[in-house]
Design a protein around this motif. Structure first.
Motif, PDB file in Angstrom:
ATOM      1  N   VAL A  10       0.894  -1.164   0.000  1.00 22.25           N
ATOM      2  CA  VAL A  10       0.000   0.000   0.000  1.00 22.25           C
ATOM      3  C   VAL A  10       0.927   1.206   0.000  1.00 22.25           C
ATOM      4  CG1 VAL A  10      -1.791   1.279   1.254  1.00 22.25           C
ATOM      5  CG2 VAL A  10      -1.772  -1.226   1.341  1.00 22.25           C
ATOM      6  N   PHE A  11       0.772   2.103  -0.981  1.00 22.86           N
ATOM      7  CA  PHE A  11       1.676   3.263  -1.040  1.00 22.86           C
ATOM      8  C   PHE A  11       0.963   4.473  -1.626  1.00 22.86           C
ATOM      9  CE2 PHE A  11       2.617   3.156  -5.642  1.00 22.86           C
ATOM     10  CZ  PHE A  11       2.299   1.856  -5.978  1.00 22.86           C
ATOM     11  N   TYR A  12       1.518   5.633  -1.324  1.00 21.46           N
ATOM     12  CA  TYR A  12       0.962   6.901  -1.824  1.00 21.46           C
ATOM     13  C   TYR A  12       1.915   7.457  -2.861  1.00 21.46           C
ATOM     14  CZ  TYR A  12      -1.884  11.157  -1.215  1.00 21.46           C
ATOM     15  OH  TYR A  12      -2.749  12.205  -1.385  1.00 21.46           O
ATOM     16  N   SER A  13       1.381   7.765  -4.049  1.00 19.45           N
ATOM     17  CA  SER A  13       2.220   8.245  -5.149  1.00 19.45           C
ATOM     18  C   SER A  13       1.371   9.128  -6.056  1.00 19.45           C
ATOM     19  CB  SER A  13       2.778   7.035  -5.918  1.00 19.45           C
ATOM     20  OG  SER A  13       3.698   7.448  -6.908  1.00 19.45           O
ATOM     21  N   LEU A  14       1.892   9.447  -7.232  1.00 14.88           N
ATOM     22  CA  LEU A  14       1.073  10.088  -8.265  1.00 14.88           C
ATOM     23  C   LEU A  14       0.563   9.000  -9.197  1.00 14.88           C
ATOM     24  CD1 LEU A  14       3.062  13.258  -9.418  1.00 14.88           C
ATOM     25  CD2 LEU A  14       1.339  13.053  -7.614  1.00 14.88           C
ATOM     26  N   GLN A  15      -0.704   9.066  -9.521  1.00 14.30           N
ATOM     27  CA  GLN A  15      -1.258   8.119 -10.483  1.00 14.30           C
ATOM     28  C   GLN A  15      -0.506   8.274 -11.810  1.00 14.30           C
ATOM     29  OE1 GLN A  15      -2.359   5.394 -11.994  1.00 14.30           O
ATOM     30  NE2 GLN A  15      -4.274   5.425 -10.830  1.00 14.30           N
ATOM     31  N   VAL A  26      -3.594   6.849  -3.532  1.00 13.69           N
ATOM     32  CA  VAL A  26      -3.116   5.686  -2.776  1.00 13.69           C
ATOM     33  C   VAL A  26      -3.341   4.430  -3.616  1.00 13.69           C
ATOM     34  CG1 VAL A  26      -3.471   4.210  -0.753  1.00 13.69           C
ATOM     35  CG2 VAL A  26      -3.462   6.683  -0.491  1.00 13.69           C
ATOM     36  N   PHE A  27      -2.317   3.589  -3.690  1.00 14.06           N
ATOM     37  CA  PHE A  27      -2.389   2.316  -4.409  1.00 14.06           C
ATOM     38  C   PHE A  27      -2.460   1.172  -3.411  1.00 14.06           C
ATOM     39  CE2 PHE A  27      -0.604   5.336  -7.242  1.00 14.06           C
ATOM     40  CZ  PHE A  27      -1.172   5.031  -8.463  1.00 14.06           C
ATOM     41  N   VAL A  28      -3.407   0.272  -3.646  1.00 16.15           N
ATOM     42  CA  VAL A  28      -3.494  -0.971  -2.876  1.00 16.15           C
ATOM     43  C   VAL A  28      -3.222  -2.087  -3.879  1.00 16.15           C
ATOM     44  CG1 VAL A  28      -4.931  -2.444  -1.422  1.00 16.15           C
ATOM     45  CG2 VAL A  28      -5.241   0.060  -1.366  1.00 16.15           C
ATOM     46  N   VAL A  71      -7.035   0.379  -6.782  1.00 18.05           N
ATOM     47  CA  VAL A  71      -6.813  -1.017  -6.402  1.00 18.05           C
ATOM     48  C   VAL A  71      -6.246  -1.746  -7.624  1.00 18.05           C
ATOM     49  CG1 VAL A  71      -7.920  -3.155  -5.619  1.00 18.05           C
ATOM     50  CG2 VAL A  71      -8.629  -0.933  -4.658  1.00 18.05           C
ATOM     51  N   THR A  72      -5.053  -2.320  -7.452  1.00 17.28           N
ATOM     52  CA  THR A  72      -4.370  -2.960  -8.572  1.00 17.28           C
ATOM     53  C   THR A  72      -3.710  -4.251  -8.096  1.00 17.28           C
ATOM     54  OG1 THR A  72      -2.794  -2.560 -10.384  1.00 17.28           O
ATOM     55  CG2 THR A  72      -2.297  -1.473  -8.280  1.00 17.28           C
ATOM     56  N   GLY A  73      -2.773  -4.771  -8.889  1.00 18.25           N
ATOM     57  CA  GLY A  73      -2.150  -6.025  -8.485  1.00 18.25           C
ATOM     58  C   GLY A  73      -0.914  -6.292  -9.312  1.00 18.25           C
ATOM     59  N   LEU A 204       3.534   7.575 -16.364  1.00 19.50           N
ATOM     60  CA  LEU A 204       4.242   8.706 -15.766  1.00 19.50           C
ATOM     61  C   LEU A 204       5.252   8.261 -14.700  1.00 19.50           C
ATOM     62  CD1 LEU A 204       3.985  11.768 -15.974  1.00 19.50           C
ATOM     63  CD2 LEU A 204       2.136  11.667 -14.291  1.00 19.50           C
ATOM     64  N   HIS A 205       4.874   7.254 -13.897  1.00 12.07           N
ATOM     65  CA  HIS A 205       5.752   6.813 -12.804  1.00 12.07           C
ATOM     66  C   HIS A 205       7.055   6.229 -13.317  1.00 12.07           C
ATOM     67  CE1 HIS A 205       2.847   3.736 -13.871  1.00 12.07           C
ATOM     68  NE2 HIS A 205       3.608   2.792 -13.385  1.00 12.07           N
ATOM     69  N   LYS A 206       7.057   5.723 -14.570  1.00 12.90           N
ATOM     70  CA  LYS A 206       8.312   5.173 -15.101  1.00 12.90           C
ATOM     71  C   LYS A 206       9.270   6.293 -15.501  1.00 12.90           C
ATOM     72  CE  LYS A 206       6.314   0.762 -15.999  1.00 12.90           C
ATOM     73  NZ  LYS A 206       5.869  -0.282 -16.918  1.00 12.90           N
ATOM     74  N   LEU A 208       9.220   9.241 -13.946  1.00 11.70           N
ATOM     75  CA  LEU A 208       9.583   9.909 -12.690  1.00 11.70           C
ATOM     76  C   LEU A 208      10.492   9.039 -11.829  1.00 11.70           C
ATOM     77  CD1 LEU A 208       6.078  11.378 -11.815  1.00 11.70           C
ATOM     78  CD2 LEU A 208       8.084  12.668 -12.553  1.00 11.70           C
ATOM     79  N   TRP A 209      10.182   7.753 -11.747  1.00  9.22           N
ATOM     80  CA  TRP A 209      10.832   6.897 -10.745  1.00  9.22           C
ATOM     81  C   TRP A 209      11.406   5.599 -11.310  1.00  9.22           C
ATOM     82  CZ3 TRP A 209       5.699   8.662  -9.059  1.00  9.22           C
ATOM     83  CH2 TRP A 209       5.775   9.851  -8.310  1.00  9.22           C
ATOM     84  N   ASN A 210      11.431   5.499 -12.658  1.00  5.23           N
ATOM     85  CA  ASN A 210      12.129   4.387 -13.293  1.00  5.23           C
ATOM     86  C   ASN A 210      11.700   3.009 -12.767  1.00  5.23           C
ATOM     87  OD1 ASN A 210      13.958   3.330 -15.103  1.00  5.23           O
ATOM     88  ND2 ASN A 210      15.670   3.361 -13.644  1.00  5.23           N
ATOM     89  N   GLY A 214       6.622   0.316  -5.340  1.00  7.82           N
ATOM     90  CA  GLY A 214       6.191   1.238  -4.284  1.00  7.82           C
ATOM     91  C   GLY A 214       6.196   2.695  -4.712  1.00  7.82           C
ATOM     92  N   ARG A 215       6.253   3.007  -6.045  1.00  3.98           N
ATOM     93  CA  ARG A 215       6.159   4.381  -6.533  1.00  3.98           C
ATOM     94  C   ARG A 215       5.126   4.483  -7.650  1.00  3.98           C
ATOM     95  NH1 ARG A 215      10.203   7.767  -4.585  1.00  3.98           N
ATOM     96  NH2 ARG A 215       8.671   9.338  -5.103  1.00  3.98           N
TER      97      ARG A 215
HETATM   98  N1  LIG Z   1       2.503   5.672  -9.763  1.00  2.00           N
HETATM   99  C1  LIG Z   1       1.921   4.545 -10.187  1.00  2.00           C
HETATM  100  N2  LIG Z   1       0.798   4.619 -10.914  1.00  2.00           N
HETATM  101  C2  LIG Z   1       0.226   3.441 -11.300  1.00  2.00           C
HETATM  102  N3  LIG Z   1      -0.927   3.286 -11.988  1.00  2.00           N
HETATM  103  C3  LIG Z   1      -1.172   1.966 -12.146  1.00  2.00           C
HETATM  104  C4  LIG Z   1      -0.159   1.252 -11.516  1.00  2.00           C
HETATM  105  C5  LIG Z   1      -0.157  -0.239 -11.453  1.00  2.00           C
HETATM  106  O1  LIG Z   1       0.872  -0.836 -11.198  1.00  2.00           O
HETATM  107  O2  LIG Z   1      -1.231  -0.818 -11.646  1.00  2.00           O
HETATM  108  C6  LIG Z   1       0.737   2.189 -10.985  1.00  2.00           C
HETATM  109  C7  LIG Z   1       1.962   2.134 -10.238  1.00  2.00           C
HETATM  110  O3  LIG Z   1       2.547   1.090  -9.949  1.00  2.00           O
HETATM  111  N4  LIG Z   1       2.489   3.342  -9.855  1.00  2.00           N
END
Ligand SMILES: Nc1nc2[nH]cc(C(=O)O)c2c(=O)[nH]1
Ligand SMILES: C[S@@+](CC[C@H](N)C(=O)[O-])C[C@H]1O[C@@H](n2cnc3c(N)ncnc32)[C@H](O)[C@@H]1O
Ligand code: SF4
Ligand SMILES: [Mg+2]
Length: 215
Positions: A10-15, A26-28, A71-73, A204-206, A208-210, A214-215
């Motif tokens: 469970v982590f807090y990031s930018l979508q 928040v991602f679960v 909510v993802t996986g 976007l997270h790739k 920003l955070w490669n 947890g990002r």
């Molecule tokens: N920042 C961020 N955004 C996301 N959107 C979907 C994600 C996913 O792994 O499903 C994900 C993720 O893993 N990180």
């Protein structure tokens, strides 16, 4: 015995994706998936994880004071208690989205949830798992996504877009390049050349955070 789920993180990031890209979320991430997409960037969620009660998960989410929860996986719908988790997140007042493979029935998901349904392309090697009954259930609150690995995948996605009138059913049709398989610029040029009613989405997270977990 209380209701439980197996959770990877469970982590807090930018979508990083979908119509709320760029918004704090928040991602679960639920553990386990019955598919094996060749490009999967979340294979670390296939096993392991921690069994946690819904109360415990809800309490951690609340601690971040978020507006958006994703909510993802793994594949969330592979665990029956994903359904009450989604309902309880909606009841708590969050704007909730669900990332799902398109291989499992989405009909029991709370209608307040924006279901982000992947239609697995041939390049994923899991296209035979697509459950096309899900397409009939999509509403304007839902989103449909194609992760595109090649020109062949692009042509296939366009054929499904037309066949099912996806832009008329879902609120968003997302075309996402498979990271490492296809250059985003190539996909962008194809979408413009064909004047498609779809949204190009980058992860976007790739940028920003490669791709750190947890990002
Ligand atoms: N920042 C961020 N955004 C996301 N959107 C979907 C994600 C996913 O792994 O499903 C994900 C993720 O893993 N990180
Ligand atoms: C890791 S999956 C988890 C949720 C669910 N199992 C699914 O496939 O939708 C979340 C999203 O990331 C996408 N994804 C996974 N690996 C990717 C990659 N290498 N490039 C682009 N998108 C990817 C999936 O297609 C899916 O839309
Ligand atoms: S369905 Fe989702 S979690 Fe499962 S292998 Fe495919 S991308 Fe990864
Ligand atoms: Mg991810």
């Amino acid at each position: 015995m209380q209701d439980t789920l197996r959770i990877t993180e469970v982590f807090y990031s930018l979508q990083g994706e979908t119509r709320t890209a760029g918004l704090p979320t928040v991602f679960v991430r639920l553990t386990g998936c019955p598919l094996r997409c060749q490009y999967c960037d979340s294979a670390y969620a296939f096993s392991g994880g921690t069994v946690r009660t819904l109360d415990d998960i809800l309490e951690q989410v609340a601690g971040y004071r978020p507006r958006y929860v994703c909510v993802t996986g793994g594949e969330p719908l592979a665990q029956p208690n994903a359904i009450p988790l989604l309902e309880r997140l909606c009841d708590a007042g969050y704007e909730v989205s669900l990332e799902t493979s398109g291989a499992l029935d989405v009909s029991a998901v709370d209608p307040r949830v924006s279901r982000v349904v992947d239609l697995k392309t041939p390049g994923s090697k899991e296209a035979h798992r697509n459950r096309y009954e899900n397409v009939e259930l999509l509403t304007r609150n839902d989103q449909v996504k194609f992760v595109i690995c090649s020109r062949e995948d692009y042509d296939w996605a366009v054929s499904k877009l037309i066949q099912y009138g996806l832009d008329q059913r879902a609120g968003e049709v997302l075309f996402s390049p498979s990271h490492h398989d296809l250059n985003a610029r190539e996909l962008a040029d194809w979408v413009v050349a064909d004047n498609l009613p779809v949204r190009l989405q980058l992860q976007l997270h790739k940028y920003l955070w490669n791709d750190e977990p947890g990002r």
